[in-house]
Write a protein that holds these residues in place. Structure first.
Motif, mmCIF file in Angstrom:
data_model
loop_
_atom_site.group_PDB
_atom_site.id
_atom_site.type_symbol
_atom_site.label_atom_id
_atom_site.label_comp_id
_atom_site.label_asym_id
_atom_site.label_seq_id
_atom_site.Cartn_x
_atom_site.Cartn_y
_atom_site.Cartn_z
ATOM 1 N N MET A 1 7.896 27.759 62.035
ATOM 2 C CA MET A 1 8.411 28.281 60.773
ATOM 3 C C MET A 1 8.692 29.782 60.901
ATOM 4 O O MET A 1 7.835 30.550 61.352
ATOM 5 C CB MET A 1 7.391 28.063 59.646
ATOM 6 N N LYS A 2 9.888 30.199 60.507
ATOM 7 C CA LYS A 2 10.214 31.619 60.505
ATOM 8 C C LYS A 2 9.418 32.325 59.413
ATOM 9 O O LYS A 2 9.044 31.723 58.414
ATOM 10 C CB LYS A 2 11.705 31.832 60.286
ATOM 11 N N LYS A 3 9.177 33.590 59.618
ATOM 12 C CA LYS A 3 8.390 34.372 58.673
ATOM 13 C C LYS A 3 9.206 35.539 58.126
ATOM 14 O O LYS A 3 10.165 35.986 58.743
ATOM 15 C CB LYS A 3 7.131 34.914 59.355
ATOM 16 N N ILE A 4 8.780 36.011 56.971
ATOM 17 C CA ILE A 4 9.269 37.279 56.431
ATOM 18 C C ILE A 4 8.126 38.278 56.586
ATOM 19 O O ILE A 4 7.077 38.129 55.959
ATOM 20 C CB ILE A 4 9.687 37.141 54.951
ATOM 21 N N ILE A 5 8.321 39.254 57.439
ATOM 22 C CA ILE A 5 7.283 40.235 57.739
ATOM 23 C C ILE A 5 7.539 41.502 56.935
ATOM 24 O O ILE A 5 8.565 42.167 57.112
ATOM 25 C CB ILE A 5 7.262 40.588 59.239
ATOM 26 N N VAL A 6 6.638 41.832 56.030
ATOM 27 C CA VAL A 6 6.733 43.065 55.247
ATOM 28 C C VAL A 6 5.847 44.104 55.929
ATOM 29 O O VAL A 6 4.625 43.933 56.017
ATOM 30 C CB VAL A 6 6.296 42.843 53.793
ATOM 31 N N LEU A 7 6.461 45.181 56.420
ATOM 32 C CA LEU A 7 5.732 46.187 57.188
ATOM 33 C C LEU A 7 5.217 47.322 56.311
ATOM 34 O O LEU A 7 5.956 47.868 55.485
ATOM 35 C CB LEU A 7 6.633 46.776 58.281
ATOM 36 N N ASP A 8 3.964 47.669 56.508
ATOM 37 C CA ASP A 8 3.388 48.835 55.857
ATOM 38 C C ASP A 8 3.769 50.086 56.653
ATOM 39 O O ASP A 8 4.067 50.024 57.853
ATOM 40 C CB ASP A 8 1.859 48.692 55.795
ATOM 41 N N THR A 9 3.716 51.239 55.994
ATOM 42 C CA THR A 9 4.100 52.498 56.636
ATOM 43 C C THR A 9 3.251 52.795 57.864
ATOM 44 O O THR A 9 3.744 53.249 58.902
ATOM 45 C CB THR A 9 3.943 53.667 55.643
ATOM 46 N N ASN A 10 1.953 52.525 57.772
ATOM 47 C CA ASN A 10 1.056 52.895 58.863
ATOM 48 C C ASN A 10 1.356 52.151 60.150
ATOM 49 O O ASN A 10 1.034 52.631 61.230
ATOM 50 C CB ASN A 10 -0.415 52.701 58.452
ATOM 51 N N VAL A 11 1.975 50.968 60.057
ATOM 52 C CA VAL A 11 2.350 50.230 61.264
ATOM 53 C C VAL A 11 3.428 50.993 62.031
ATOM 54 O O VAL A 11 3.349 51.167 63.250
ATOM 55 C CB VAL A 11 2.842 48.816 60.905
ATOM 56 N N LEU A 12 4.439 51.474 61.315
ATOM 57 C CA LEU A 12 5.532 52.201 61.963
ATOM 58 C C LEU A 12 5.076 53.565 62.451
ATOM 59 O O LEU A 12 5.545 54.039 63.489
ATOM 60 C CB LEU A 12 6.700 52.355 60.989
ATOM 61 N N LEU A 13 4.160 54.204 61.731
ATOM 62 C CA LEU A 13 3.633 55.484 62.197
ATOM 63 C C LEU A 13 2.719 55.307 63.396
ATOM 64 O O LEU A 13 2.575 56.211 64.226
ATOM 65 C CB LEU A 13 2.877 56.191 61.062
ATOM 66 N N HIS A 14 2.109 54.147 63.506
ATOM 67 C CA HIS A 14 1.263 53.833 64.659
ATOM 68 C C HIS A 14 2.115 53.483 65.877
ATOM 69 O O HIS A 14 1.818 53.901 66.997
ATOM 70 C CB HIS A 14 0.325 52.678 64.309
ATOM 71 N N ASP A 15 3.190 52.718 65.657
ATOM 72 C CA ASP A 15 4.046 52.272 66.759
ATOM 73 C C ASP A 15 5.465 52.036 66.246
ATOM 74 O O ASP A 15 5.742 50.993 65.651
ATOM 75 C CB ASP A 15 3.487 50.986 67.375
ATOM 76 N N PRO A 16 6.387 52.973 66.459
ATOM 77 C CA PRO A 16 7.764 52.799 65.985
ATOM 78 C C PRO A 16 8.447 51.559 66.563
ATOM 79 O O PRO A 16 9.346 50.995 65.944
ATOM 80 C CB PRO A 16 8.464 54.082 66.460
ATOM 81 N N GLN A 17 8.002 51.123 67.743
ATOM 82 C CA GLN A 17 8.598 49.936 68.353
ATOM 83 C C GLN A 17 8.173 48.641 67.656
ATOM 84 O O GLN A 17 8.607 47.550 68.056
ATOM 85 C CB GLN A 17 8.213 49.862 69.841
ATOM 86 N N ALA A 18 7.336 48.752 66.625
ATOM 87 C CA ALA A 18 6.947 47.562 65.856
ATOM 88 C C ALA A 18 8.150 46.872 65.242
ATOM 89 O O ALA A 18 8.093 45.673 64.928
ATOM 90 C CB ALA A 18 5.943 47.948 64.767
#
Length: 445
Positions: free
Chosen positions: A1-18
């Motif tokens: 099943m495909k997912k819809i991933i909602v990213l929090d800011t801290n994920v991108l600040l931790h790793d931009p390649q997320a």
């Protein structure tokens, strides 16, 4: 099943390649995340660097199409910037205040409610990915699936590599070792797996007091006795087996990368400094002893400090000076400063000044490495020049960085990535030797 991933800011600040870490799933970045990233982009630290990096990534993707309509990614996924997806009303009954975290949760919840209205075949699972524990807890309260962010190269096991293992063997195996002064790996129990520069403690499976301490060779084919005797090094003697194994790694010039982990008071800094002084001052194996640690406060920061660079750094570097005073057996306050001025081969520095340098022929000690990110660890280790040795140490359970934890910090990362390399060795120190009080505090508090 495909997912819809909602990213929090801290994920991108931790790793931009997320942005590219979720395969064929649909990635949703709430508009409030862009606002938070914008507020960080002027910072001069790792957060600022990552904020600028993610901004450039999104700008490059913008040339493909409109971000609010969705941009196809090379891995088959879809990236979308969501303009606060409908309203905040869906979470307002439970979380009244319109904080940025709650607005991100509202985006995820609105998507979730939309998916529930679809048929089972059309429906996608909505997942909010955040490094913030409280955001994940709030998401669970709202009935949403929430996950921590882990890239593909994470250390999957929470049982971290200790650098040694204890094996129960037949007493004849121990006798064979003392007779030949080595063992082949195939003489160990069949299920045993060892890696280069790992230590093995053999114990008698019958129950006698027979035991032996061995080290796996760099090629991983045999086990040898320890090279060092337990003689004092700059007045320091190993007080337990783990400290003796750590010194074996620290004093081996064929192992240019050594990592040490352990609770406060286990002797990490003192052992590393004693080994560094021996190699630099006595054996002249290295030109200089460079000691550095990240400037990360524990608790409330005390603000700007007066004076020149050395005066500003002194409070942050005081733990290093404390250990040097012990090793040099100074009697009066200020004696260690006079000694260091006269010994130009010893340099105490902040990690802020490491970037851009090339460091050949030096014994490098990085203290409190658990407060470093993966990128910072890569930056530091990639500075190491020819003929240098670097020691990274810290306690993964004592982290002061807001976006790191025991498994995602730079020290744990480098331990796991280098555990099977012939040029590296690791040791986890377990027994506190600072004092009985310090040992009890580490265990009970």
């Amino acid at each position: 099943m495909k997912k819809i991933i909602v990213l929090d800011t801290n994920v991108l600040l931790h790793d931009p390649q997320a942005l590219f870490a979720f395969g064929i799933d649909e990635i949703v970045i709430p508009a409030v995340v862009l606002e938070e990233i914008d507020s960080k982009k002027r910072l001069a630290d790792e957060l600022g660097r990552n904020a600028r990096h993610i901004s450039r990534l999104l700008d490059s993707l913008r040339t493909i199409g409109h971000l609010h309509d969705g941009i196809p990614l090379d891995n088959g996924g879809l990236l979308k910037v969501e303009l606060n997806h409908k309203s905040f009303a869906s979470v307002q009954d439970m979380f009244i205040e319109q904080t940025n975290d709650n607005r991100i949760l509202a985006v995820a919840l609105n998507y979730h409610m939309e998916q529930l209205a679809l048929t089972e075949e059309e429906r996608k699972q909505v997942v909010i990915v955040s490094k913030d524990v409280l955001v994940r807890i709030k998401a669970d309260v709202l009935g949403l699936v929430a996950e921590d962010y882990w890239p593909e190269d994470r250390p999957y096991s929470e049982e971290q590599y200790s650098g040694y293992q204890s094996l129960a063997v037949h007493p004849s195996v121990i006798d064979q070792f003392y007779s030949d002064r080595h063992l082949l790996v195939n003489q160990l129990p069949k299920e045993t797996k060892v890696v280069s520069n790992e230590f093995v403690i053999l114990k008698d499976e019958i129950g006698s007091s027979k035991s032996a301490l061995l080290k796996v060779s760099q090629d991983g084919a045999r086990l040898d006795s320890l090279y060092l005797s337990n003689e004092p090094i700059w007045g320091i003697t190993a007080r337990n087996a783990q400290q003796r194994m750590a010194l074996e790694l620290l004093l081996n010039d064929d192992i240019p990368l050594v990592t040490l982990s352990g609770k406060a008071g286990t002797g990490k800094t003192l052992l590393a400094l004693a080994a560094g002084l021996l190699k630099v001052e006595d054996e002249r194996q290295y030109k200089k002893l460079l000691i550095a640690r990240p400037v990360v406060p524990m608790g409330k920061d005390i603000g700007y400090l007066p004076g020149e660079k050395e005066e500003k750094l002194r409070p942050w570097m005081q733990p290093i000076y404390d250990n040097l005073e012990y090793l040099f057996d100074t009697k009066k306050s200020g004696d260690i400063d006079k000694i260091l001025v006269g010994m130009s081969s010893i340099q105490v520095e902040a990690l802020t000044y490491i970037r851009g340098r090339s460091i050949p022929g030096q014994f490098i000690i990085i203290d409190e490495a658990q407060n470093l990110t993966k990128h910072e660890v890569k930056t530091i280790v990639s500075r190491v020049g020819e003929g240098s040795k670097i020691v990274l140490m810290g306690d993964p359970q004592q982290i002061d960085h807001p976006y790191l934890d025991a498994l995602s910090n730079g020290l744990t990362y480098i331990i796991e990535k280098f555990r099977q390399e012939q040029i590296s060795g690791h040791m986890t120190l377990e027994k506190g030797e600072r004092s009985r009080l310090a040992q009890l505090a580490a265990e009970l508090l």
